[in-house]
Design an enzyme around this catalytic site. Structure first.
Site, short mmCIF file in Angstrom:
data_model
loop_
_atom_site.label_atom_id
_atom_site.label_comp_id
_atom_site.label_asym_id
_atom_site.label_seq_id
_atom_site.Cartn_x
_atom_site.Cartn_y
_atom_site.Cartn_z
N HIS A 132 0.84 -1.19 0.00
CA HIS A 132 0.00 0.00 0.00
C HIS A 132 0.88 1.25 0.00
CE1 HIS A 132 -3.97 -1.74 0.23
NE2 HIS A 132 -3.55 -2.59 1.15
N ASP A 162 -0.09 6.99 -4.37
CA ASP A 162 -1.27 6.71 -5.19
C ASP A 162 -1.58 7.87 -6.14
OD1 ASP A 162 -1.60 4.26 -4.03
OD2 ASP A 162 -3.25 4.86 -2.73
#
Length: 331
Positions: A132, A162
């Protein structure tokens, strides 16, 4: 650039944030984005009541297909025949199992631009590992440059890898589309998020290599009085970025402190720094907020995310955009 990609069709087979954000950026530039979700929907629909999904899928047409079924796969292949580009964020090997990898699809759409956005790329020992945003920040070295005064890395409350990965994917897809229309050739793009974050550390690499600094550019590393974050009387913060002498002079003149003119490059943690910090704490954040709008000294309030909507800069920008669009806001 809201119509720059008019007529371009992109298939968005992505979940959560980086891929959807990339697709939304392309939609904002005029591309037709068809987001393909499983029958139960993108898992982001179930996070915090669907907020993440809503925030990153503006301007898309969403269809639901079971890609593991013959019917769903057939519908997907028909969509591919009409598409200019495709984005996917599955773990390496998943799209191949589905028969939707680049090598398979280029046989039916040779000029397809195909983008795989993943944590660690499509090959190598770490390619199949779960990961992540915090992992990409840590492994790239980006997390190490965000430290508190004790040297502990600060836990980000935003997913920087991200979002930057989504930005880079949109950039690379746009460039590949340009080449496609010039040459007729498709392109495969492999974008690992950990490498995206590493690209922001080229200054740090060179400073370390030259033996100058292990913390990047020393002048902006929080070691100068004139380039630092200061607390206010009420526990909020101001950012002072008066790196150049002219801005530091402007700041000193504005607050009536001519005796500070030679202090700009002095080190933080020194008695002079403590005097500047005490002066900042003599006023409230709201007072400093107002002063920041009156002096050209690279002085800005540290805003909470929602507070930016009320800052004069963003209010004026919104007003101008509405005027250009022919919608003048009501008083």
């Amino acid at each position: 650039m809201k119509d720059a990609l008019n007529g371009i069709r992109v298939l968005d087979i992505t979940y959560y944030l980086p891929g959807p954000y990339a697709g939304m950026r392309l939609a904002d530039m005029g591309a037709e984005i068809i987001k393909v979700e499983p029958p139960q929907g993108d898992p982001a629909r179930y996070m915090s009541g669907g907020v993440v999904h809503e925030a990153n899928n503006r301007g898309k047409t969403i269809v639901h297909l079971d890609l593991k079924s013959p019917e769903g796969l057939a519908e997907m292949l028909e969509l591919v025949k009409t598409a200019d580009a495709l984005i996917e964020t599955f773990r390496p090997g998943v799209m191949k199992k589905l028969g939707l990898d680049y090598d398979s699809l280029k046989t039916i759409k040779p000029d397809l631009v195909y983008c795989s956005l993943s944590g660690y790329g499509q090959n190598g020992d770490m390619a199949a590992l779960g990961s992540h945003d915090l992992n990409y920040m840590a492994l790239s070295g980006a997390l190490d440059v965000l430290k508190d005064d004790s040297g502990r890395p600060v836990h980000p409350t935003n997913t920087f890898a991200d979002f930057t990965g989504g930005l880079l994917a949109a950039e690379q897809i746009t460039a590949a589309l340009l080449k496609k229309f010039r040459t007729g050739e498709g392109r495969y793009l492999d974008i690992p998020l950990v490498e995206v974050m590493a690209e922001f550390l080229t200054n740090h690499d060179l400073y370390h290599e030259r033996g100058i600094s292990d913390h990047g550019i020393p002048e902006i590393a929080g070691s100068r009085i004139s380039y630092a974050i200061y607390g206010t009387e009420d526990g909020r913060y101001m950012a002072l970025g008066a790196l150049e002498d002219k801005f530091w002079r402007n700041f000193c003149a504005f607050i009536g402190k001519p005796e500070w003119l030679e202090w700009g490059a002095k080190e933080t943690g020194s008695p002079k720094h403590q005097e500047v910090a005490s002066f900042f704490k003599s006023k409230s954040w709201r007072e400093w907020y107002g002063l920041s709008l009156q002096v050209d000294a690279c002085l800005t309030p540290v805003l909470k995310a929602h507070e930016r909507h009320e800052h004069p800069y963003f209010l004026q920008k919104k007003r101008l955009e509405q005027q250009v669009a022919g919608r003048t806001p009501r008083d």
